[in-house]
Design a protein around this motif. Structure first.
Motif, PDB file in Angstrom:
ATOM      1  N   THR A  94       0.856  -1.174   0.000  1.00 31.13           N
ATOM      2  CA  THR A  94       0.000   0.000   0.000  1.00 31.13           C
ATOM      3  C   THR A  94       0.896   1.230   0.000  1.00 31.13           C
ATOM      4  O   THR A  94       1.818   1.336   0.813  1.00 31.13           O
ATOM      5  CB  THR A  94      -0.916   0.017   1.233  1.00 31.13           C
ATOM      6  OG1 THR A  94      -0.110  -0.077   2.424  1.00 31.13           O
ATOM      7  CG2 THR A  94      -1.904  -1.134   1.204  1.00 31.13           C
ATOM      8  N   VAL A  95       0.631   2.167  -0.907  1.00 31.18           N
ATOM      9  CA  VAL A  95       1.570   3.276  -1.092  1.00 31.18           C
ATOM     10  C   VAL A  95       0.842   4.464  -1.713  1.00 31.18           C
ATOM     11  O   VAL A  95      -0.132   4.300  -2.446  1.00 31.18           O
ATOM     12  CB  VAL A  95       2.751   2.815  -1.988  1.00 31.18           C
ATOM     13  CG1 VAL A  95       2.278   2.425  -3.385  1.00 31.18           C
ATOM     14  CG2 VAL A  95       3.841   3.859  -2.070  1.00 31.18           C
ATOM     15  N   ALA A  96       1.313   5.661  -1.419  1.00 31.32           N
ATOM     16  CA  ALA A  96       0.791   6.871  -2.050  1.00 31.32           C
ATOM     17  C   ALA A  96       1.420   7.035  -3.428  1.00 31.32           C
ATOM     18  O   ALA A  96       2.514   6.522  -3.696  1.00 31.32           O
ATOM     19  CB  ALA A  96       1.076   8.089  -1.187  1.00 31.32           C
ATOM     20  N   ASN A  97       0.718   7.757  -4.294  1.00 31.33           N
ATOM     21  CA  ASN A  97       1.158   7.888  -5.681  1.00 31.33           C
ATOM     22  C   ASN A  97       2.575   8.427  -5.815  1.00 31.33           C
ATOM     23  O   ASN A  97       3.381   7.917  -6.597  1.00 31.33           O
ATOM     24  CB  ASN A  97       0.178   8.755  -6.473  1.00 31.33           C
ATOM     25  CG  ASN A  97      -0.099  10.117  -5.849  1.00 31.33           C
ATOM     26  OD1 ASN A  97       0.052  10.319  -4.650  1.00 31.33           O
ATOM     27  ND2 ASN A  97      -0.524  11.076  -6.664  1.00 31.33           N
ATOM     28  N   MET A  98       2.909   9.463  -5.050  1.00 27.93           N
ATOM     29  CA  MET A  98       4.242  10.039  -5.174  1.00 27.93           C
ATOM     30  C   MET A  98       5.318   9.042  -4.764  1.00 27.93           C
ATOM     31  O   MET A  98       6.353   8.906  -5.432  1.00 27.93           O
ATOM     32  CB  MET A  98       4.364  11.294  -4.324  1.00 27.93           C
ATOM     33  CG  MET A  98       5.762  11.890  -4.339  1.00 27.93           C
ATOM     34  SD  MET A  98       5.913  13.320  -3.275  1.00 27.93           S
ATOM     35  CE  MET A  98       7.635  13.180  -2.815  1.00 27.93           C
ATOM     36  N   ASP A  99       5.090   8.325  -3.685  1.00 28.15           N
ATOM     37  CA  ASP A  99       6.095   7.392  -3.188  1.00 28.15           C
ATOM     38  C   ASP A  99       6.237   6.178  -4.108  1.00 28.15           C
ATOM     39  O   ASP A  99       7.320   5.604  -4.218  1.00 28.15           O
ATOM     40  CB  ASP A  99       5.760   6.976  -1.762  1.00 28.15           C
ATOM     41  CG  ASP A  99       5.673   8.174  -0.830  1.00 28.15           C
ATOM     42  OD1 ASP A  99       6.510   9.081  -0.974  1.00 28.15           O
ATOM     43  OD2 ASP A  99       4.759   8.234   0.010  1.00 28.15           O
ATOM     44  N   VAL A 220      -3.002  10.429  -3.803  1.00 25.54           N
ATOM     45  CA  VAL A 220      -3.806   9.248  -4.121  1.00 25.54           C
ATOM     46  C   VAL A 220      -3.161   8.025  -3.481  1.00 25.54           C
ATOM     47  O   VAL A 220      -1.934   7.850  -3.517  1.00 25.54           O
ATOM     48  CB  VAL A 220      -3.890   9.045  -5.652  1.00 25.54           C
ATOM     49  CG1 VAL A 220      -4.823   7.885  -5.988  1.00 25.54           C
ATOM     50  CG2 VAL A 220      -4.370  10.320  -6.341  1.00 25.54           C
ATOM     51  N   ASP A 221      -3.987   7.178  -2.898  1.00 24.68           N
ATOM     52  CA  ASP A 221      -3.491   5.983  -2.211  1.00 24.68           C
ATOM     53  C   ASP A 221      -3.795   4.746  -3.043  1.00 24.68           C
ATOM     54  O   ASP A 221      -4.918   4.546  -3.497  1.00 24.68           O
ATOM     55  CB  ASP A 221      -4.111   5.888  -0.822  1.00 24.68           C
ATOM     56  CG  ASP A 221      -3.751   7.100   0.028  1.00 24.68           C
ATOM     57  OD1 ASP A 221      -2.545   7.387   0.157  1.00 24.68           O
ATOM     58  OD2 ASP A 221      -4.666   7.767   0.536  1.00 24.68           O
TER      59      ASP A 221
END
Length: 361
Positions: A94-99, A220-221
């Motif tokens: 699970t990760v945010a769009n930027m990361d 965004v996630d």
């Protein structure tokens, strides 16, 4: 990572994971089909449906349907969870769009975003003590997880206030430590996400002066999976989509069953049902797969990722060899490619969400 540690610690972690990913991807051999997979998660309101689904038997139901074993693995530190995925210790995370862009994709790990889970609609915020005016952040030390979505939110807030990033000094603080750090009188400014943000907002004289609600749809996630693993094991994508949307349907219900599901998620997050419900109110969940498909196909996602990649390149997150923001390629439904089409390592794949929308899982 402790309060006061500068960029170097996180950058070292990122590039270590990037090096491992680059070396492993250079082997050139496609993964063999297999049946057991590990998916990493960390505590965040929009990601709690995953561990709840495991606890409630929903994961086993869908895994059994496709002859798989899927293990959801909690990693207490968010950045570490993404680094573990990048290093090949996890099949998805699970990760945010930027990361997703700046850690695995920038490190050469071909990654597919198969579930557009939510966007932060107030779950990330900038806090100031003693002022409710963002302009008063100028010259302060700001505690945050450097080079994460918190750093992006800070940059966007400062941009809206007419200030450059150099107007503040950032202090790298792990998400596990930031709530405790904010209790110190010496810390007067911070950027965080829930659940830590909810705790920090209760500190004396604390004010949230900017939040992700001011830039809806930009943080965004996602659930991402290694692209080669997914290609070799498409049933993994089907099972994960089935898990997500069955859990979404349950938790959206205003019934005893729905309320108990949300209360169980709260317990897994280490908080109370009331606090968790408050966090959900600032999380725009894509509970309907058709809505998630529409958002993934929307030109606004390309616009958002353009802004994100430009910020990331400006912060040096594409590595020393990157000569422009186009260094890392991203693909979107319909054939749109942003950046280098010969180096696409982040793929927004709506196919499994589309299957869910069509009832074809």
């Amino acid at each position: 990572m402790l309060t006061g540690v500068r960029n170097a610690g996180k950058i070292a972690l990122m590039f270590c994971a990037m090096l491992i990913a680059s070396c492993s991807s250079s082997e050139g051999e496609a993964p063999e089909p297999r049946t057991e997979f590990d998916i990493g998660w960390s505590i965040y309101a929009g990601w709690m449906p995953w561990p709840y689904a495991q606890q409630a038997g929903i994961v086993d139901k869908w895994a059994d349907k496709y002859g798989l074993e899927i293990n959801f693995v909690q990693v207490n530190d968010y950045v570490e969870s993404v680094n573990q995925y990048t290093a090949g210790k996890l099949d998805g995370v699970t990760v945010a769009n930027m990361d997703a862009l700046t850690i695995p994709a920038a490190g050469g790990k071909d990654t597919s975003a198969i579930i557009l889970g939510d966007y932060s609609n107030g779950n990330d915020g900038i806090l100031l003590k003693g002022s409710n005016n963002l302009a008063d952040i100028r010259g302060r030390d700001v505690n945050l997880v450097e080079l994460s979505v918190s750093h992006y939110l800070l940059a966007r807030g400062l941009e809206e206030a007419g200030m450059p990033l150099t107007a503040v000094n950032t202090m790298n603080t792990a998400d596990a430590d930031i709530a405790g750090a904010f209790t110190s009188d010496e810390v007067t400014a911070a950027v965080a996400w829930n659940p830590q943000l909810a705790t920090m907002k209760t500190a004396p004289n604390a004010n949230m002066v900017f939040s992700s609600a001011d830039i809806p749809g930009e943080i965004v996630d996602l659930l991402v999976v290694d692209t080669a693993t997914l290609k070799a094991n498409p049933n993994l994508g089907k099972a994960l989509a089935g898990i997500w949307y069955e859990t979404m349907a349950l938790m959206q219900q205003d019934t005893p069953e729905g309320r108990e599901a949300r209360a169980a998620m709260a317990r897994l997050a280490g908080t109370t049902p009331d606090v968790f419900e408050d966090q959900l109110s600032t999380t725009y969940l894509y509970a309907d797969p058709a809505a998630a498909v529409e958002a993934t196909r929307s030109p606004s996602l390309v616009e958002t990722m353009t802004r994100v990649r430009d910020f990331s390149f400006a912060q040096g997150l594409f590595g020393q060899g990157a000569r422009s923001a186009d260094a890392v390629g991203m693909s979107f439904p319909g054939g749109t490619v942003l950046g280098d089409p010969n180096n696409v390592t982040l793929r927004f794949d709506d196919s499994y969400m589309q299957m869910a929308a069509e009832g074809a899982l």
